[in-house]
Design a protein around this motif. Structure first.
Motif, PDB file in Angstrom:
ATOM      1  N   ALA A 287     -27.041  48.251  17.171  1.00  0.00           N
ATOM      2  CA  ALA A 287     -26.725  49.636  16.727  1.00  0.00           C
ATOM      3  C   ALA A 287     -26.472  49.542  15.019  1.00  0.00           C
ATOM      4  CB  ALA A 287     -25.401  50.137  17.354  1.00  0.00           C
ATOM      5  N   TYR A 288     -26.001  48.432  14.642  1.00  0.00           N
ATOM      6  CA  TYR A 288     -25.690  48.283  13.129  1.00  0.00           C
ATOM      7  C   TYR A 288     -27.045  48.420  12.485  1.00  0.00           C
ATOM      8  CZ  TYR A 288     -24.442  46.415   8.802  1.00  0.00           C
ATOM      9  OH  TYR A 288     -24.352  46.297   7.270  1.00  0.00           O
ATOM     10  N   TYR A 289     -27.843  47.443  12.867  1.00  0.00           N
ATOM     11  CA  TYR A 289     -29.091  47.228  12.215  1.00  0.00           C
ATOM     12  C   TYR A 289     -30.046  48.547  12.320  1.00  0.00           C
ATOM     13  CZ  TYR A 289     -28.118  42.421  11.216  1.00  0.00           C
ATOM     14  OH  TYR A 289     -27.503  41.347  10.630  1.00  0.00           O
ATOM     15  N   LEU A 290     -29.847  49.217  13.570  1.00  0.00           N
ATOM     16  CA  LEU A 290     -30.759  50.451  13.723  1.00  0.00           C
ATOM     17  C   LEU A 290     -30.334  51.401  12.445  1.00  0.00           C
ATOM     18  CD1 LEU A 290     -33.088  51.811  14.872  1.00  0.00           C
ATOM     19  CD2 LEU A 290     -31.435  52.531  16.943  1.00  0.00           C
ATOM     20  N   ALA A 291     -28.821  51.573  12.565  1.00  0.00           N
ATOM     21  CA  ALA A 291     -28.379  52.808  11.510  1.00  0.00           C
ATOM     22  C   ALA A 291     -28.784  52.187  10.133  1.00  0.00           C
ATOM     23  CB  ALA A 291     -26.779  52.512  11.472  1.00  0.00           C
ATOM     24  N   LEU A 292     -28.629  50.880   9.660  1.00  0.00           N
ATOM     25  CA  LEU A 292     -29.198  50.347   8.448  1.00  0.00           C
ATOM     26  C   LEU A 292     -30.387  50.896   8.240  1.00  0.00           C
ATOM     27  CD1 LEU A 292     -28.362  48.600   5.828  1.00  0.00           C
ATOM     28  CD2 LEU A 292     -28.969  46.659   7.203  1.00  0.00           C
TER      29      LEU A 292
ATOM     30  N   ARG B  18     -23.380  57.823   9.782  1.00  0.00           N
ATOM     31  CA  ARG B  18     -22.487  58.890   9.183  1.00  0.00           C
ATOM     32  C   ARG B  18     -21.730  58.147   8.058  1.00  0.00           C
ATOM     33  NH1 ARG B  18     -22.172  61.152  14.684  1.00  0.00           N
ATOM     34  NH2 ARG B  18     -20.486  59.725  14.954  1.00  0.00           N
ATOM     35  N   ASN B  19     -21.265  56.926   8.287  1.00  0.00           N
ATOM     36  CA  ASN B  19     -20.495  56.155   7.065  1.00  0.00           C
ATOM     37  C   ASN B  19     -21.633  55.911   6.304  1.00  0.00           C
ATOM     38  OD1 ASN B  19     -17.987  56.131   8.513  1.00  0.00           O
ATOM     39  ND2 ASN B  19     -18.701  54.233   9.735  1.00  0.00           N
ATOM     40  N   PHE B  20     -22.805  55.282   6.318  1.00  0.00           N
ATOM     41  CA  PHE B  20     -23.763  55.282   5.430  1.00  0.00           C
ATOM     42  C   PHE B  20     -24.311  56.248   4.524  1.00  0.00           C
ATOM     43  CE2 PHE B  20     -25.459  51.601   8.169  1.00  0.00           C
ATOM     44  CZ  PHE B  20     -24.537  50.493   7.429  1.00  0.00           C
ATOM     45  N   LEU B  21     -24.192  57.631   5.128  1.00  0.00           N
ATOM     46  CA  LEU B  21     -24.649  58.676   4.558  1.00  0.00           C
ATOM     47  C   LEU B  21     -23.575  59.451   4.093  1.00  0.00           C
ATOM     48  CD1 LEU B  21     -27.515  59.608   6.960  1.00  0.00           C
ATOM     49  CD2 LEU B  21     -27.825  58.747   4.536  1.00  0.00           C
ATOM     50  N   ILE B  22     -22.326  59.239   3.927  1.00  0.00           N
ATOM     51  CA  ILE B  22     -21.199  60.062   3.625  1.00  0.00           C
ATOM     52  C   ILE B  22     -21.279  60.689   2.307  1.00  0.00           C
ATOM     53  CG2 ILE B  22     -19.776  58.372   2.683  1.00  0.00           C
ATOM     54  CD1 ILE B  22     -17.240  59.355   4.137  1.00  0.00           C
ATOM     55  N   LYS B  23     -22.065  60.259   1.528  1.00  0.00           N
ATOM     56  CA  LYS B  23     -22.286  60.965   0.182  1.00  0.00           C
ATOM     57  C   LYS B  23     -23.427  61.715  -0.013  1.00  0.00           C
ATOM     58  CE  LYS B  23     -19.117  58.053  -2.572  1.00  0.00           C
ATOM     59  NZ  LYS B  23     -18.996  57.244  -4.086  1.00  0.00           N
ATOM     60  N   ARG B  24     -24.236  61.852   0.996  1.00  0.00           N
ATOM     61  CA  ARG B  24     -25.410  62.370   1.076  1.00  0.00           C
ATOM     62  C   ARG B  24     -25.285  63.558   2.014  1.00  0.00           C
ATOM     63  NH1 ARG B  24     -29.308  59.782  -1.416  1.00  0.00           N
ATOM     64  NH2 ARG B  24     -28.775  57.481  -2.043  1.00  0.00           N
ATOM     65  N   ARG B  25     -24.069  64.114   2.277  1.00  0.00           N
ATOM     66  CA  ARG B  25     -24.174  65.277   3.305  1.00  0.00           C
ATOM     67  C   ARG B  25     -23.608  66.631   2.680  1.00  0.00           C
ATOM     68  NH1 ARG B  25     -21.952  63.753   8.948  1.00  0.00           N
ATOM     69  NH2 ARG B  25     -23.366  65.298   9.402  1.00  0.00           N
ATOM     70  N   SER B  26     -23.214  66.743   1.593  1.00  0.00           N
ATOM     71  CA  SER B  26     -22.579  67.757   1.001  1.00  0.00           C
ATOM     72  C   SER B  26     -23.600  68.946   0.563  1.00  0.00           C
ATOM     73  CB  SER B  26     -21.943  67.345  -0.347  1.00  0.00           C
ATOM     74  OG  SER B  26     -22.703  66.785  -1.484  1.00  0.00           O
ATOM     75  N   PHE B  27     -24.551  68.540  -0.478  1.00  0.00           N
ATOM     76  CA  PHE B  27     -25.397  69.897  -0.726  1.00  0.00           C
ATOM     77  C   PHE B  27     -26.412  69.828   0.271  1.00  0.00           C
ATOM     78  CE2 PHE B  27     -29.305  71.148  -3.172  1.00  0.00           C
ATOM     79  CZ  PHE B  27     -28.787  72.468  -3.241  1.00  0.00           C
ATOM     80  N   ILE B  28     -27.444  68.856   0.677  1.00  0.00           N
ATOM     81  CA  ILE B  28     -28.355  69.174   1.794  1.00  0.00           C
ATOM     82  C   ILE B  28     -27.979  67.996   2.717  1.00  0.00           C
ATOM     83  CG2 ILE B  28     -30.739  68.595   2.642  1.00  0.00           C
ATOM     84  CD1 ILE B  28     -31.665  69.792  -0.190  1.00  0.00           C
ATOM     85  N   ASP B  29     -27.338  68.279   4.010  1.00  0.00           N
ATOM     86  CA  ASP B  29     -27.113  67.355   4.974  1.00  0.00           C
ATOM     87  C   ASP B  29     -28.122  66.449   5.147  1.00  0.00           C
ATOM     88  OD1 ASP B  29     -25.707  65.923   6.870  1.00  0.00           O
ATOM     89  OD2 ASP B  29     -24.901  67.375   7.849  1.00  0.00           O
TER      90      ASP B  29
END
Length: 307
Positions: free
Chosen positions: A229-234, A270-281
């Motif tokens: 799961a971790y490597y797939l998320a990466l 969600r943790n990896f993308l935490i700063k990429r969800r504000s303007f365009i999620d």
């Protein structure tokens, strides 16, 4: 119009006859015959094709969805990474010209993951999405992307082999069939998942058997899926920051056990993308493909219909 479609994998072959509404009228499945190298593979394709054309004489075109690398315009498979004969590469296979000469019909070739995402966009789970990606989790890791409704290709007529983006070249526990270490495929293909489990625990089990143990909460098996799961998320994070798909579909035999890793994959992502969800999620929807293991066949037919 009827299409004779092939879904050619590293170890398995599916062949079917498909109509213009994506209905599979008949399909056959085999283990791929590599005993005599490329000659055996080509002869098997012809033999099965002749049988189905005799049964469906209205077949007018042939579409092939195949594991790569390959070159669409030249109509060749370029020593497919996992299509080995023993420990040797099967070499370059002139699949389009061979079938065209043998079966006397026009033949069109496409990467299997590309064919699958086109099929899903046509009649499957990606229908209505302009930006979509598919991951084929099988013997290898196939990838294909639609951006603004168009299939993304690499330069020089090649397909994007994003399964071979390298996470960690120093990880000698993660050899890949391409010859490098630490590729996404080295962690995420079903075959390599089994290999990693064997190297860590000395247990030679299939992915299905490991999944059964994980469902029983056996610790080694549970951890194996947590690592997966971790490597797939990466991997998905890397694909998202490049392509920004709205939806990512999982297909292939390993996708069938997605309940064992998908929740954790989404949590890590969600943790990896935490700063990429504000303007365009940029957090994509992630789910199993709608066409299942028929996506390759239907995609093979699609590229023949549209060519």
């Amino acid at each position: 119009m009827l299409i004779l479609a092939y879904d050619l994998g590293a170890t398995k072959l599916a062949v079917g006859v498909i109509n213009s509404k994506a209905k599979i009228l008949k399909s056959l499945k085999f283990f791929l015959d590599k005993t005599g190298g490329k000659k055996s593979v080509l002869n098997q394709l012809v033999t099965v094709g002749e049988k189905l054309i005799a049964e469906f004489p209205r077949v007018s075109r042939i579409g092939i969805a195949s594991a790569g690398p390959l070159h669409v315009k030249r109509g060749v498979l370029i020593s497919p990474t996992n299509m080995m004969v023993g420990k040797k590469s099967i070499g370059v296979i002139p699949v389009v010209s061979f079938l065209k000469n043998a079966l006397k019909l026009p033949v069109y070739l496409e990467n299997d993951a590309a064919a699958s995402i086109l099929a899903e966009h046509w009649v499957g789970a990606a229908k209505g999405y302009k930006n979509a990606m598919i991951l084929t989790l099988g013997t290898g890791l196939g990838t294909a992307v639609l951006v603004d409704g168009k299939l993304i290709r690499a330069g020089r007529g090649l397909h994007t082999e994003a399964g071979h983006l390298i996470f960690n070249p120093a990880d000698k526990t993660a050899p890949c069939g391409c010859g490098n270490f630490g590729c996404a495929e080295a962690y995420l293909s079903g075959k390599n998942f089994e290999n990693r489990f064997y190297k860590k625990h000395g247990l030679e089990l299939s992915a299905t058997e490991i999944a059964i143990l994980a469902k029983k909460r056996e610790k080694k098996a549970v951890f194996a899926f947590q690592e997966y799961a971790y490597y797939l998320a990466l991997a998905i994070h890397n694909y998202v920051v490049v392509f920004s798909p709205e939806i990512i579909l999982l297909t292939g035999s390993f996708a069938q056990v997605s309940p064992l890793f998908l929740y954790e994959t989404k949590r890590h992502l969600r943790n990896f993308l935490i700063k990429r969800r504000s303007f365009i999620d940029q957090m994509p929807e992630i789910k199993n493909a709608g066409l299942g293991n028929n996506a390759g066949l239907i995609g093979g037919a699609y590229i023949a219909f549209k060519s």
